[in-house]
Design a protein around this motif. Structure first.
Motif, PDB file in Angstrom:
ATOM      1  N   ALA A   1       0.833  -1.205   0.000  1.00  0.00           N
ATOM      2  CA  ALA A   1       0.000   0.000   0.000  1.00  0.00           C
ATOM      3  C   ALA A   1       0.867   1.254   0.000  1.00  0.00           C
ATOM      4  O   ALA A   1       0.569   2.232  -0.715  1.00  0.00           O
ATOM      5  CB  ALA A   1      -0.932  -0.014   1.207  1.00  0.00           C
TER       6      ALA A   1
ATOM      7  N   VAL B   1      -7.436  -5.496  -4.174  1.00  0.00           N
ATOM      8  CA  VAL B   1      -8.119  -4.250  -3.816  1.00  0.00           C
ATOM      9  C   VAL B   1      -7.161  -3.065  -3.907  1.00  0.00           C
ATOM     10  O   VAL B   1      -7.503  -2.002  -4.438  1.00  0.00           O
ATOM     11  CB  VAL B   1      -8.730  -4.350  -2.407  1.00  0.00           C
ATOM     12  N   LEU B   2      -5.940  -3.249  -3.399  1.00  0.00           N
ATOM     13  CA  LEU B   2      -4.949  -2.169  -3.455  1.00  0.00           C
ATOM     14  C   LEU B   2      -4.618  -1.797  -4.902  1.00  0.00           C
ATOM     15  O   LEU B   2      -4.494  -0.610  -5.238  1.00  0.00           O
ATOM     16  CB  LEU B   2      -3.677  -2.584  -2.721  1.00  0.00           C
TER      17      LEU B   2
ATOM     18  N   VAL C   1      -7.470   0.216  -6.386  1.00  0.00           N
ATOM     19  CA  VAL C   1      -7.438   1.600  -5.908  1.00  0.00           C
ATOM     20  C   VAL C   1      -6.341   2.382  -6.630  1.00  0.00           C
ATOM     21  O   VAL C   1      -6.540   3.529  -7.052  1.00  0.00           O
ATOM     22  CB  VAL C   1      -7.229   1.638  -4.387  1.00  0.00           C
TER      23      VAL C   1
ATOM     24  N   LEU D   1      -7.486   3.193 -10.088  1.00  0.00           N
ATOM     25  CA  LEU D   1      -8.517   4.226 -10.060  1.00  0.00           C
ATOM     26  C   LEU D   1      -7.926   5.607  -9.799  1.00  0.00           C
ATOM     27  O   LEU D   1      -8.367   6.605 -10.392  1.00  0.00           O
ATOM     28  CB  LEU D   1      -9.574   3.889  -9.006  1.00  0.00           C
ATOM     29  N   ILE D   2      -6.930   5.677  -8.927  1.00  0.00           N
ATOM     30  CA  ILE D   2      -6.281   6.964  -8.654  1.00  0.00           C
ATOM     31  C   ILE D   2      -5.620   7.501  -9.912  1.00  0.00           C
ATOM     32  O   ILE D   2      -5.785   8.677 -10.272  1.00  0.00           O
ATOM     33  CB  ILE D   2      -5.250   6.832  -7.510  1.00  0.00           C
TER      34      ILE D   2
END
Length: 337
Positions: A15, A75-76, A79, A82-83
């Motif tokens: 992350a 999931v990470l 994300v 998406l960022i």
């Protein structure tokens, strides 16, 4: 218990790494080795992240033991993708619309020619089709620039030619700029200094009434040149100082790398603001031409001070087979007053 703890540590580390790669400005690492390269290709990074997410998800469905870890990694990665997509969306995937330009406007064309690879006729044709008043040509020799100017003059568009060459060994170490005779006469500013490895041309109007014109070629962030790359960006930020400057060329840098180098929140480098960002074109890649523009790196820019209003900007994607590894870019500027 140990396995869960190890999985948690892995997720925290991943992350953190993904956060740095997604928004390095948060940590002041946008010009760090490695990070600078990843952030140059946000679209590619997002695609790779989605691919890895799918792979981890499939593995997790097939094997029970690592399922939680793989689900967390998936999931990470989602994300992260998406960022990057959100950042690119804000910068703009392309907008070819333009307002009608008046006689007081200026059109700027910039193209890194990879050492005179496209023909003079190709360069002149684009410049004439776009009605260019300023043509900045990194990696272009004086001989090629003069040939372009002859072709343009024959079509009723006389241009002055200025070139700076650090040597005659490599064409990449020459930068040329053509300016319309209608803009008046210009002289090179030889006192301001220059970019470290590849030449930049700085022109001042002889009568003091026109814009300062800067034809840019900063070095790429390759091994052995990182310090020069950072110094080039600092120098360009200082060079764009004043109330009437137009700066264009191959910056070998994206907007991420230039974070913090503008004098205000609205400017990109010094007193100059990026025309692509202002028009919704800043996510369109200008390099390399071997991959789709929306996956490429937007490292070529046209910038101007606040006395100029951007009424149109485009990355020209129909010249990918002309020989250069860069795409030409063009912007229409109108006096803000």
């Amino acid at each position: 218990m140990f396995r869960r703890l190890l999985a948690a540590v892995v997720l925290v580390v991943v992350a953190a790494v993904l956060l740095v790669l997604a928004w390095p400005q948060l940590f002041g690492l946008q010009q760090a080795v490695g990070v600078a390269h990843v952030v140059s290709f946000r679209a590619v990074a997002a695609v790779v992240a989605v691919g890895l997410m799918v792979i981890f998800t499939l593995i997790g469905l097939l094997f029970h033991t690592p399922r939680r870890l793989l689900a967390g990694l998936a999931v990470l990665l989602l994300v992260f993708a998406l960022i990057n997509t959100a950042v690119l969306s804000v910068r703009g995937f392309g907008n070819a619309s333009a307002e009608t330009q008046t006689e007081s406007g200026v059109t700027v064309l910039s193209w890194n020619t990879l050492g005179d690879v496209p023909s003079a006729d190709t360069i002149a044709t684009i410049a004439l089709d776009e009605g260019a008043d300023i043509v900045t040509l990194p990696e272009t020799t004086e001989a090629m620039a003069l040939e372009v100017s002859i072709l343009m003059k024959a079509e009723g568009r006389p241009m002055w030619v200025h070139t700076v060459a650090f040597d005659q060994v490599s064409k990449a170490r020459s930068t040329s700029v053509l300016t319309s005779a209608e803009l008046g006469e210009y002289s090179q500013d030889t006192e301001i200094g220059n970019t470290a490895t590849l030449p930049t041309v700085v022109l001042r109007p002889d009568d003091g009434s026109g814009p300062t014109i800067i034809s840019v070629h900063s070095v790429a962030p390759v091994p052995g040149e990182f310090d020069n790359w950072r110094a080039d960006l600092d120098w360009l930020a200082a060079a764009c100082s004043g109330d009437n400057v137009i700066m264009a060329g191959d910056f070998n840098s994206t907007l991420d790398h230039m974070t913090g180098l503008g004098t205000t929140a609205e400017t990109t480098l010094g007193d100059c603001a990026d025309t692509a960002l202002a028009t919704g074109n800043a996510a369109v890649g200008t390099w390399p031409t071997t991959i789709p523009a929306l996956l490429g790196s937007p490292i070529d820019h046209i910038m101007a001070t606040e006395n100029w209003r951007v009424i149109g900007m485009r990355v020209l994607q129909d010249r990918d087979t002309a020989g250069s590894d860069h795409r030409p870019i063009v912007a229409q500027l109108q006096p803000a007053d």
